[in-house]
Enzyme design. Sequence first.
Site, mmCIF file in Angstrom:
data_model
loop_
_atom_site.group_PDB
_atom_site.id
_atom_site.type_symbol
_atom_site.label_atom_id
_atom_site.label_comp_id
_atom_site.label_asym_id
_atom_site.label_seq_id
_atom_site.Cartn_x
_atom_site.Cartn_y
_atom_site.Cartn_z
ATOM 1 N N ASP A 263 -14.594 1.765 9.322
ATOM 2 C CA ASP A 263 -14.853 1.250 7.970
ATOM 3 C C ASP A 263 -14.868 -0.276 7.906
ATOM 4 O OD1 ASP A 263 -15.330 1.890 5.208
ATOM 5 O OD2 ASP A 263 -13.299 1.251 4.743
ATOM 6 N N LYS B 32 0.854 -1.189 0.000
ATOM 7 C CA LYS B 32 0.000 0.000 0.000
ATOM 8 C C LYS B 32 0.889 1.238 0.000
ATOM 9 C CE LYS B 32 -4.084 -2.096 2.016
ATOM 10 N NZ LYS B 32 -5.189 -2.003 2.999
ATOM 11 N N THR C 262 2.078 -6.071 3.657
ATOM 12 C CA THR C 262 1.343 -6.968 4.542
ATOM 13 C C THR C 262 1.546 -8.395 4.078
ATOM 14 O OG1 THR C 262 -0.348 -5.272 4.920
ATOM 15 C CG2 THR C 262 -0.941 -7.559 5.465
ATOM 16 N N LEU C 263 1.918 -9.260 4.986
ATOM 17 C CA LEU C 263 2.193 -10.651 4.650
ATOM 18 C C LEU C 263 0.894 -11.376 4.310
ATOM 19 C CD1 LEU C 263 4.786 -12.490 4.639
ATOM 20 C CD2 LEU C 263 3.972 -13.372 6.841
ATOM 21 N N GLU D 76 -13.241 -10.984 7.833
ATOM 22 C CA GLU D 76 -12.874 -12.323 7.372
ATOM 23 C C GLU D 76 -12.585 -13.246 8.541
ATOM 24 O OE1 GLU D 76 -12.350 -9.675 3.964
ATOM 25 O OE2 GLU D 76 -11.530 -9.572 5.989
ATOM 26 N N ASP E 155 -6.562 5.167 1.704
ATOM 27 C CA ASP E 155 -5.931 4.279 2.678
ATOM 28 C C ASP E 155 -4.644 4.915 3.203
ATOM 29 O OD1 ASP E 155 -7.819 2.325 2.625
ATOM 30 O OD2 ASP E 155 -6.573 0.807 1.676
ATOM 31 N N ASP F 281 -6.980 -5.375 6.732
ATOM 32 C CA ASP F 281 -7.344 -4.102 6.104
ATOM 33 C C ASP F 281 -7.696 -3.039 7.145
ATOM 34 O OD1 ASP F 281 -7.791 -2.250 4.162
ATOM 35 O OD2 ASP F 281 -9.657 -3.107 3.413
ATOM 36 N N LEU G 36 -1.613 -14.347 3.976
ATOM 37 C CA LEU G 36 -1.828 -15.559 4.763
ATOM 38 C C LEU G 36 -1.663 -16.795 3.891
ATOM 39 C CD1 LEU G 36 -4.862 -14.403 6.914
ATOM 40 C CD2 LEU G 36 -2.533 -14.819 7.706
#
Length: 409
Positions: free
Chosen positions: A289, A123, A222-223, A294, A142, A309, A225
């Site tokens: 937001d 990002k 961001t790793l 998940e 973002d 997120d 998953l």
Amino acid sequence: MKLKQRVVLLAILLVIFIFTKVFLIDNLDTSAANREDQRAFHRMMASLHVELDPRLDHTLQSPWEIAAQWVVPREVYPEETPEIGAVMHAMTTKKIMKADVGYKGTQLKALLILEGGQKVVFKPKRYARDYVVEGEPYAGYDRHNAEVAAFHLDRILGFRRAPLVVGRFVNLRTEIKPVATEQLLGTFMTVGNNTCFYGKCYYCRETEPACADGDIMEGSVTLWLPDVWPLQKHRHPWGRTYREGKLARWEYDESYCDAVKKTSPYDSGPRLLDIIDTAIFDYLIGNADRHHYESFQDDEGASMLILLDNAKSFGNPALDERSILAPLYQCCIIRVSTWNRLNYLKNGVLKSALKTAMSHDPISPVLSDPHLDALDQRLLSILATVKQCTDQFGPDVVLVEDRMTLSHL
């Protein structure tokens, strides 16, 4: 001894036994649990500062293999992670082998594949640290630094439900463009002396690109998953309508939580308490937001709510959006372990801990001082909200023992 006297004596002994069980043994159990909460807090504080060190002396596994093995239904990484510095070092330094657009979602991002085959989400920086996002609490682009800060807050709160995030500087000309897909490459442009791209997403526009400083772009990674843990998306029961003049039911129905408690997966298992943990987390970071969330697929409500997120956070330090706490003040329940952790973090400890945890990051300072100050103020509001609940319903109703077994077998 007469029969009547014996009956009375047995009754007295029974009362004494019950008293001992309820008020002594149970209190001993509670005290033991509270002592473990305190020990866990001290362990967390001792490991706050993470050195980004490439060494993995005790294993022949790659950083990606190690991180993949951490994931279990109730946490993304374990409490004790001596290898976390090596994994984060790899995230911020490993060669980028492929770059593509990040298709899903409303905001600009790129999907990168690092050396060794590991996916990460990049990002880009859109705002300076001291920029204040005005308007609705979910307004603006973002914030890449918000992802970094939210990950470390997840560590501090002891949730361990957010994927690893670290800051990274990338050279768009030499690291991204040579390995970019046609889809991504087609969104690159030059604005002045700066290389920019606008990607592909719901709100991505050619007129609103993200621009590097020359060729060097700051961002967060961001790793991803592990693919063996597919995700399932759920509508958040306290989600907003995002339509002016139209309220969601929770915004006008004070008994809304009673209805939620009657629906799956909130009628049993840990999910409702996860929702309340998440409301506390989101209120601290100013994230209004979370319209969806998940969990792991086919979990029947048993897995955690994954804190993905978190970039619509830390937009306005002066705005404390109380409606984010609706799950807490409408349901009036909270995990004892969460309550204990929040109390350990008051009196300025939260601000200090987060500042220390983020100090190693390549994009440090991650947050401006007003955002750090806001965290401590918001924590006081959370504690006051729980006190209102306990005053109304009593601590035995509000404080819920729900300590999940976290197996890494």
